[in-house]
Enzyme design. Structure first.
Site, PDB file in Angstrom:
ATOM      1  N   SER A   1       0.863  -1.185   0.000  1.00 36.40           N
ATOM      2  CA  SER A   1       0.000   0.000   0.000  1.00 36.40           C
ATOM      3  C   SER A   1       0.898   1.235   0.000  1.00 36.40           C
ATOM      4  O   SER A   1       2.097   1.136   0.305  1.00 36.40           O
ATOM      5  CB  SER A   1      -0.892   0.007   1.248  1.00 36.40           C
ATOM      6  OG  SER A   1      -0.083   0.195   2.408  1.00 36.40           O
TER       7      SER A   1
ATOM      8  N   ASP B   1      -0.743  -1.435  -4.127  1.00 33.30           N
ATOM      9  CA  ASP B   1      -2.122  -1.685  -3.703  1.00 33.30           C
ATOM     10  C   ASP B   1      -2.842  -0.347  -3.500  1.00 33.30           C
ATOM     11  O   ASP B   1      -2.318   0.541  -2.816  1.00 33.30           O
ATOM     12  CB  ASP B   1      -2.060  -2.482  -2.381  1.00 33.30           C
ATOM     13  CG  ASP B   1      -3.401  -3.010  -1.931  1.00 33.30           C
ATOM     14  OD1 ASP B   1      -4.279  -3.219  -2.787  1.00 33.30           O
ATOM     15  OD2 ASP B   1      -3.558  -3.229  -0.712  1.00 33.30           O
ATOM     16  N   HIS B   2      -4.009  -0.178  -4.094  1.00 36.48           N
ATOM     17  CA  HIS B   2      -4.793   1.069  -3.970  1.00 36.48           C
ATOM     18  C   HIS B   2      -3.954   2.306  -4.275  1.00 36.48           C
ATOM     19  O   HIS B   2      -3.926   3.272  -3.495  1.00 36.48           O
ATOM     20  CB  HIS B   2      -5.414   1.196  -2.576  1.00 36.48           C
ATOM     21  CG  HIS B   2      -6.478   0.179  -2.345  1.00 36.48           C
ATOM     22  ND1 HIS B   2      -7.726   0.241  -2.927  1.00 36.48           N
ATOM     23  CD2 HIS B   2      -6.464  -0.977  -1.631  1.00 36.48           C
ATOM     24  CE1 HIS B   2      -8.440  -0.817  -2.564  1.00 36.48           C
ATOM     25  NE2 HIS B   2      -7.692  -1.570  -1.788  1.00 36.48           N
TER      26      HIS B   2
ATOM     27  N   ASP C   1      -6.431   3.034  -8.165  1.00 33.01           N
ATOM     28  CA  ASP C   1      -7.767   3.019  -7.562  1.00 33.01           C
ATOM     29  C   ASP C   1      -8.433   4.375  -7.757  1.00 33.01           C
ATOM     30  O   ASP C   1      -8.236   5.305  -6.972  1.00 33.01           O
ATOM     31  CB  ASP C   1      -7.658   2.675  -6.064  1.00 33.01           C
ATOM     32  CG  ASP C   1      -9.030   2.626  -5.397  1.00 33.01           C
ATOM     33  OD1 ASP C   1     -10.046   2.897  -6.085  1.00 33.01           O
ATOM     34  OD2 ASP C   1      -9.093   2.326  -4.197  1.00 33.01           O
TER      35      ASP C   1
ATOM     36  N   HIS D   1     -12.341  -4.428   3.862  1.00 32.32           N
ATOM     37  CA  HIS D   1     -10.971  -4.521   4.394  1.00 32.32           C
ATOM     38  C   HIS D   1     -11.039  -4.659   5.909  1.00 32.32           C
ATOM     39  O   HIS D   1     -11.873  -4.031   6.549  1.00 32.32           O
ATOM     40  CB  HIS D   1     -10.184  -3.240   4.070  1.00 32.32           C
ATOM     41  CG  HIS D   1      -9.811  -3.112   2.625  1.00 32.32           C
ATOM     42  ND1 HIS D   1     -10.065  -1.973   1.892  1.00 32.32           N
ATOM     43  CD2 HIS D   1      -9.185  -3.952   1.780  1.00 32.32           C
ATOM     44  CE1 HIS D   1      -9.605  -2.135   0.664  1.00 32.32           C
ATOM     45  NE2 HIS D   1      -9.072  -3.329   0.562  1.00 32.32           N
TER      46      HIS D   1
ATOM     47  N   GLY E   1     -10.041  -7.563   0.570  1.00 36.56           N
ATOM     48  CA  GLY E   1     -10.588  -7.936   1.877  1.00 36.56           C
ATOM     49  C   GLY E   1     -10.655  -9.443   2.054  1.00 36.56           C
ATOM     50  O   GLY E   1     -11.627  -9.979   2.589  1.00 36.56           O
TER      51      GLY E   1
ATOM     52  N   THR F   1      -4.887  -8.187   6.617  1.00 33.55           N
ATOM     53  CA  THR F   1      -5.233  -8.279   8.035  1.00 33.55           C
ATOM     54  C   THR F   1      -4.946  -9.652   8.641  1.00 33.55           C
ATOM     55  O   THR F   1      -4.426  -9.754   9.762  1.00 33.55           O
ATOM     56  CB  THR F   1      -6.739  -7.946   8.214  1.00 33.55           C
ATOM     57  OG1 THR F   1      -6.948  -6.622   7.693  1.00 33.55           O
ATOM     58  CG2 THR F   1      -7.165  -7.987   9.662  1.00 33.55           C
TER      59      THR F   1
END
Ligand code: 13P
Length: 288
Positions: free
Chosen positions: A50, A85-86, A106, A178, A209, A233
């Site tokens: 990220s 990521d994103h 994104d 997420h 997610g 996560t």
């Protein structure tokens, strides 16, 4: 050493009805454990970064350097992609310049036409350099301060439009979130996923997610065209639990148990074991 784009591994996954995991990295332990897991499971792998984690790890160039060196040090032979990521519009360009082999742009929070225009530009820029691109339609929910938002279901027609721009794989909101899933989570929306699959002409779909989704829902999502599953996560929870166990058992106080190479070892091992298990679950083990 060659890091690869994620295009070919995801097209193979799509054709073979399995999914490749994008496991997000946070530091050196994460990189080592995930690469070792991929080699152990003989699975292709995508290392997700990220923008926040990129900053935490002292910038994209450092991240690319660490991944390349650890990859070679461990003698990794399976396909490895390093993916933003994103990413924001500027972030995606910076990551490409730093040596990332895949990026997500994104633009889902922009008005749709702006998402289309910016996605088009990033796709052209990235494809000119052999880099794969993921775009997003709809919103992925998330938990903030204990309050979970359910995200925004993607519009299949908009997904079709973004797919027609030549994007390599597409993330679409289908009720996924997420972070931890709340007790009252409604589950993935397979009706919407089915419509998105029809509208996108067979491009690999991405499930964000990926932590804590029941196995039967993961299997159904893969059957409906999901070929990339993002997990962050779950590995953080595994690492924290193993570290807590070590400290609560007083092991950091025994001998040189406080040495970070010992203190962080149970967490690193837990990450590796979880990634191997997830690669088997997603069907990417033995597909390298
Ligand atoms: P989780 O943290 O819920 O696993 O989500 C990861 C993700 O989708 C990264 O883009």
């Amino acid at each position: 050493m060659v890091l690869v784009s994620a295009k070919e591994m995801l097209e193979k996954a799509h054709a073979g009805h399995y999914a490749v995991g994008q496991f997000n990295i946070n530091n050196m332990e994460w990189i080592k454990s995930i690469l070792a897991a991929a080699e152990e499971a003989k699975s292709p792998v995508i290392l997700g970064v990220s923008e926040g984690a990129g900053k935490y790890m002292a910038g994209y160039k450092n991240v690319v350097g660490m991944v390349k060196e650890i990859h070679d040090f461990l003698g990794v032979s399976v396909p490895v992609a390093i993916h933003l990521d994103h990413g924001s519009y500027d972030g995606a360009k910076k990551a490409i310049e730093a040596g990332f082999t895949s990026v997500m742009f994104d633009g889902s929070h922009f008005p749709f036409e702006e998402n289309v225009e910016k996605s088009k530009e990033i796709i052209a820029y990235a494809h000119g350099k052999g880099i794969s691109v993921e775009c997003e339609v709809g919103g992925i929910g998330g938990e903030e301060d204990g309050v979970a938002s359910m995200g925004e279901l993607a519009c299949p027609e908009e997904c079709g439009k973004i797919a027609s721009l030549g994007v390599d794989f597409l993330a679409a909101g289908i009720g996924n979130i997420h972070g931890k899933y709340p007790e009252n989570w409604a589950g993935l929306n397979f009706e919407v996923l089915g419509k998105i699959q029809e509208a996108t002409n067979g491009i690999p779909l991405v499930l964000h997610g990926g932590s804590g989704i029941p196995a039967d829902q993961v299997a159904k999502a893969i059957a409906l065209g999901v070929s990339k599953i993002n997990v962050n996560t779950e590995l953080q929870l595994e690492f924290a639990a193993a570290t807590r166990k070590y400290v609560e058992a007083g092991k950091d106080l025994e001998g040189k148990g406080y040495d970070p190479r010992k203190l962080l070892a149970p967490g690193a091992k837990a990450i590796q074991e979880k990634v191997v298990a997830m690669m088997k679950q997603f069907g990417s083990a033995d597909k390298a």
